[in-house]
Design a protein around this motif. Sequence first.
Motif, mmCIF file in Angstrom:
data_model
loop_
_atom_site.group_PDB
_atom_site.id
_atom_site.type_symbol
_atom_site.label_atom_id
_atom_site.label_comp_id
_atom_site.label_asym_id
_atom_site.label_seq_id
_atom_site.Cartn_x
_atom_site.Cartn_y
_atom_site.Cartn_z
ATOM 1 N N ALA A 139 59.395 33.527 40.901
ATOM 2 C CA ALA A 139 58.162 33.620 41.679
ATOM 3 C C ALA A 139 57.687 35.064 41.811
ATOM 4 N N ARG A 140 58.623 36.001 41.832
ATOM 5 C CA ARG A 140 58.271 37.420 41.962
ATOM 6 C C ARG A 140 58.051 38.094 40.614
ATOM 7 N N PHE A 141 58.363 37.407 39.533
ATOM 8 C CA PHE A 141 58.275 37.999 38.200
ATOM 9 C C PHE A 141 56.879 38.548 37.875
ATOM 10 N N PRO A 142 55.790 37.881 38.314
ATOM 11 C CA PRO A 142 54.460 38.421 37.995
ATOM 12 C C PRO A 142 54.243 39.847 38.466
ATOM 13 N N PHE A 143 54.935 40.265 39.504
ATOM 14 C CA PHE A 143 54.677 41.598 40.037
ATOM 15 C C PHE A 143 55.356 42.682 39.210
ATOM 16 N N GLY A 144 56.196 42.283 38.247
ATOM 17 C CA GLY A 144 56.657 43.212 37.240
ATOM 18 C C GLY A 144 55.687 43.302 36.074
ATOM 19 N N MET A 145 54.710 42.401 36.043
ATOM 20 C CA MET A 145 53.728 42.322 34.965
ATOM 21 C C MET A 145 52.354 42.837 35.372
ATOM 22 N N LEU A 146 51.980 42.626 36.633
ATOM 23 C CA LEU A 146 50.573 42.762 37.029
ATOM 24 C C LEU A 146 50.006 44.162 36.882
ATOM 25 N N SER A 147 50.784 45.189 37.230
ATOM 26 C CA SER A 147 50.223 46.539 37.191
ATOM 27 C C SER A 147 49.731 46.890 35.802
ATOM 28 N N ILE A 148 50.567 46.642 34.800
ATOM 29 C CA ILE A 148 50.194 47.041 33.444
ATOM 30 C C ILE A 148 49.099 46.128 32.881
ATOM 31 N N ILE A 149 49.164 44.814 33.213
ATOM 32 C CA ILE A 149 48.130 43.904 32.692
ATOM 33 C C ILE A 149 46.775 44.216 33.315
ATOM 34 N N LEU A 150 46.744 44.423 34.637
ATOM 35 C CA LEU A 150 45.477 44.761 35.290
ATOM 36 C C LEU A 150 44.934 46.080 34.767
ATOM 37 N N LEU A 151 45.824 47.041 34.561
ATOM 38 C CA LEU A 151 45.402 48.329 34.032
ATOM 39 C C LEU A 151 44.714 48.146 32.683
ATOM 40 N N ALA A 153 44.712 31.717 41.756
ATOM 41 C CA ALA A 153 43.317 31.418 41.446
ATOM 42 C C ALA A 153 42.497 32.704 41.318
ATOM 43 N N LEU A 154 42.772 33.684 42.170
ATOM 44 C CA LEU A 154 42.048 34.957 42.105
ATOM 45 C C LEU A 154 42.383 35.718 40.823
ATOM 46 N N LEU A 155 43.645 35.649 40.396
ATOM 47 C CA LEU A 155 44.034 36.297 39.141
ATOM 48 C C LEU A 155 43.294 35.676 37.958
ATOM 49 N N VAL A 156 43.216 34.348 37.948
ATOM 50 C CA VAL A 156 42.513 33.656 36.867
ATOM 51 C C VAL A 156 41.025 34.001 36.895
ATOM 52 N N THR A 157 40.464 34.169 38.092
ATOM 53 C CA THR A 157 39.047 34.542 38.215
ATOM 54 C C THR A 157 38.782 35.888 37.552
ATOM 55 N N ILE A 158 39.629 36.885 37.852
ATOM 56 C CA ILE A 158 39.460 38.200 37.218
ATOM 57 C C ILE A 158 39.637 38.094 35.712
ATOM 58 N N ALA A 159 40.551 37.221 35.278
ATOM 59 C CA ALA A 159 40.820 37.080 33.849
ATOM 60 C C ALA A 159 39.632 36.486 33.103
ATOM 61 N N LEU A 160 38.964 35.505 33.693
ATOM 62 C CA LEU A 160 37.974 34.721 32.956
ATOM 63 C C LEU A 160 36.526 35.115 33.209
ATOM 64 N N GLN A 179 49.522 40.455 21.876
ATOM 65 C CA GLN A 179 49.451 39.358 20.919
ATOM 66 C C GLN A 179 48.297 38.391 21.211
ATOM 67 N N PHE A 180 48.011 38.172 22.484
ATOM 68 C CA PHE A 180 47.036 37.135 22.852
ATOM 69 C C PHE A 180 45.900 37.648 23.729
ATOM 70 N N GLY A 181 45.950 38.920 24.140
ATOM 71 C CA GLY A 181 44.889 39.488 24.957
ATOM 72 C C GLY A 181 45.270 39.547 26.438
ATOM 73 N N THR A 182 44.580 40.423 27.158
ATOM 74 C CA THR A 182 44.889 40.616 28.577
ATOM 75 C C THR A 182 44.470 39.414 29.423
ATOM 76 N N THR A 183 43.466 38.662 28.946
ATOM 77 C CA THR A 183 43.085 37.452 29.673
ATOM 78 C C THR A 183 44.249 36.470 29.718
ATOM 79 N N ALA A 184 44.888 36.291 28.557
ATOM 80 C CA ALA A 184 46.069 35.428 28.505
ATOM 81 C C ALA A 184 47.192 35.997 29.363
ATOM 82 N N GLY A 185 47.331 37.333 29.367
ATOM 83 C CA GLY A 185 48.380 37.960 30.161
ATOM 84 C C GLY A 185 48.233 37.667 31.645
ATOM 85 N N LEU A 186 47.003 37.770 32.162
ATOM 86 C CA LEU A 186 46.774 37.473 33.574
ATOM 87 C C LEU A 186 47.028 35.991 33.877
#
Length: 411
Positions: free
Chosen positions: A23-35, A88-95, A162-169
Amino acid sequence: MGIYGSLAQQPGVVRVLVSQLLARFPFGMLSIILLLHIQLAYGDFTSAGIVLAAQSVGQAVSGPLSSRFMGRFGMRRVLTLTSIVCAALLVTIALVHLPLPIVAGIAVLIGLTTPPVTPAVRTLYPKLVPNTQLSALFSLDAAAQELIWVFGPVVAVFVSSQFGTTAGLCVAAGFMLVGGAWFILSPAVGAVKLPPSRRGFGAVLRYPTVVIATVVGFFFVASMAAVEAGVVAAFAGDGHGGSGGHGSMESGIVLALFAGGSLVGGLLIGHREMRPWSLLLRITLVLAGMLACVVSLNIWWLSIVLFIGGLGTAPAFAALSNIVASTVKFSETAEAYGWVGMGQLMGVAAGSAFAGVAIDAFGARGAILVAAAMLAAAALCAASTMRWIPDLKGRTIEVPPETGTVTIPLA
């Protein structure tokens, strides 16, 4: 190491530990993906920095608030609502491509709705195992969380490239929902009832140990953020943030070994009986490794000294959890961990900011010196507050009762 085998035999421990990590794994991903996502969407890193700062502000504010809400409305309700809204907010920023001010506002909401998994799970731990095993469980948790910071950025970069930052978020949102659901549906989460605090918001800061853990955590995590920036800069071509061939791979190796040292240290050291000077000793070990970095920025030298310094990282985090767990009433532990988490988030922002200025002025060594200064401040705080840190030698970690004794005068 047999203590960890005994922990695994306790009902619910393995599921809670693994599910909360997922459940906490996304927070190891979010900084770099959002950047990467914001930079690609708006064409500059300034915009990305604004969005990341907005998220950090929201997350810092949410820590103690959402933790307190768990006592009022229940863990499952708060965790479920925040997980769904945040994803849902993450997906909103992604799409959806929106004006930057609106995206920054959404980022604040992402921070505010960050699921309070960390304070929830650390509140659960005293109810999952006997008091004699609690220190070992905190140590195992602190060591295991290093996996988030080792593999999170790797997954983020792989999926985004490989798939884009949208997929990453969207992947990060998926981890949040799947891991969150697994954790929320754990029998332990439903069985443990967190009584609402009887005191006003912020009253938990009257505990000296909560203030100590918050302040020390601020400086300690600030040093982690600063050294990470310094290592990245050291292999970024010119040492001042320029681009360079294999820099990201080399910096990734060094930081992975730093986290690996923390994982080993957590398993070997973190479960040992805590004395008032244990926190200081563990911070000093990290400080020694940090100061040694100044000698050379060679990849092998940095790998060795940061691995050695990392041996004290997870044990230091475990000590902070032990300090809170052994001195704060159960009804107030979630809010206490929320304040500690807020201090650490502010530390990330401060460490990154000071490191950036130091890199521009003095190169990678400047950021490492900032990290060492932050660690020295953490060590000074730990040394000057030793009289409030509990001595757990020969004792188990026992949560203070909700009601205290009352002295009745006889005359």
